[in-house]
Design an enzyme around this catalytic site. Sequence first.
Site, mmCIF file in Angstrom:
data_model
loop_
_atom_site.group_PDB
_atom_site.id
_atom_site.type_symbol
_atom_site.label_atom_id
_atom_site.label_comp_id
_atom_site.label_asym_id
_atom_site.label_seq_id
_atom_site.Cartn_x
_atom_site.Cartn_y
_atom_site.Cartn_z
ATOM 1 N NE ARG A 159 -65.910 68.059 -44.207
ATOM 2 C CZ ARG A 159 -65.840 66.873 -44.813
ATOM 3 N NH1 ARG A 159 -65.784 65.761 -44.085
ATOM 4 N NH2 ARG A 159 -65.852 66.792 -46.128
ATOM 5 C CG ASP A 441 -63.918 63.964 -50.778
ATOM 6 O OD1 ASP A 441 -63.267 62.894 -50.727
ATOM 7 O OD2 ASP A 441 -64.827 64.221 -49.967
#
Length: 536
Positions: A159, A441
């Site tokens: 990603r 996150d």
Amino acid sequence: MRYEIIGPLADRFDEVLTPDALEFLVALDSEFAARRVALLDTRRARRDRYATGQFPDFLPETAAIRADPGWRVAPPAPGLVDRRVEITGPTDRRMTVNALNSGARVWLADFEDATAPNWHNVVSGQLNLIDALDRRIDFTDPRGKRYALGADLATIVVRPRGWHLVEKGVVVDGRPISASLVDFGLYLFHCARRQLDAGSGPYFYLPKLESHREARLWNDVFVFAQQRLGLPRGTIRATTLIETITAAFEMEEILYELREHSAGLNAGRWDYIFSVIKNFGQWADFVLPDRAEVTMTVPFMRAYTELLVATCHRRGAHAIGGMAAVIPNRDPQVNEVALGRVRADKRREAGDGFDGSWVAHPGLVDTCREEFDAVLGDRPHQLDRLRDDVAVTAADLLAVDKTPGQVTAAGLRADIAVAVRYVDAWLGGTGAVALGNLMEDAATAEIARCQVWQWRHHGTPLAGGGRVTDELVRSILAEELAALVTGRGGADRERAERAARIVEDTALGEDLPAFFTTGAYARHLDPTRRPAGSAR
């Protein structure tokens, strides 16, 4: 030479930052930089329209694409046929080894929300992926325990960072290059052939997309890059994260734009909640309760995931479920409750037709697999389950006011605590942080600071009395900062104070910044300075 490396060349960085690889980045930048900037301008204009009450809807100009039953995405690529469990995490050496060995079918090697984008993390992450594919990676922890690759490894899916971010460590014609193109380009240049030789391929997750035109840009990047590197067209496969409210209205169009390169869609639940607050937070009807109350079963989240499964399966694409962010706990009773929630979440996803789902910790792999095994059995997916029963309207996707729950003083404090502690860790080079038995996150930190902004903006009443005010938020922030800096001195204390200022600036301003990461990166992450504790 049009490029310049601003970041320092640490041990073995020259294996990643080769002249040919850098010339490839320059070619990508030359071809696509202007289109990227134009699309970011479109994002800002769209958000301005929402501020006037012009809410999104399914696009009339693309109705023919949605109505056409004849098109489908490419068939699943090798290594992406069975995706019942996917694990996510940053690309440091320990996570690289543990994720590949975890028993998950896919590892999302994350340069985005789980990685603090300092120069060392960016380049060493690429080096770790090369070493993993060459099977020369290992890791020894401070206790002397050695980690090495086993025989049955997860498929790597990278990603890259989103279109809104830049990379200051590499400049082209004197300006920072797109972080998306850096992460994508370096991995493709060094690892595409390695992956093909191993019987897999170069696969990606595409984050933060807000429209099918942004998907079209990625598809054009793929076509250009494959041609330049001599890779067959369609070699690259990409799963798109549907993690913005605008992309939810364009799922079918996104699959269409990427169809020869598409590997499906993912329900990026945390960023999706963040996107809803970011785009509509100024409207009272869109005030959400405590973050813990915004589950996947509330109406607007349920509509989004049902539409995603139905859209994917109609077009032959995998539908991948959302993140289980729980961290296994040593307390058996706490652990039993937490794993029970994860199990229920994955059981719901498998029952709804998802083909797989995400976990954030190796200790959750078995729980996720068991729930999908119960539905899939020996089948690799359930693409044949078309969900013709699903009929989701624009009103369903925007039904945020039907979310039950309250805003509490404890929820406000939890958001402030998570935001300041996460930003502190992020500034220190850590992008995935264990806080309160959850893996936080950048996406979850964004929810936290945006909720604070939303509640303060509306003076939202608290369940036990009182309202959310600037004074209350600043008071709690000061208390949380005091707790954070206890026992700290010097640079560590200064970093925590900077984190508190970032939270205050992005949660208490008149306007809500689109991302905390853009401003924090520009002002606080110096590519020439190596963070403490980052030695390989």
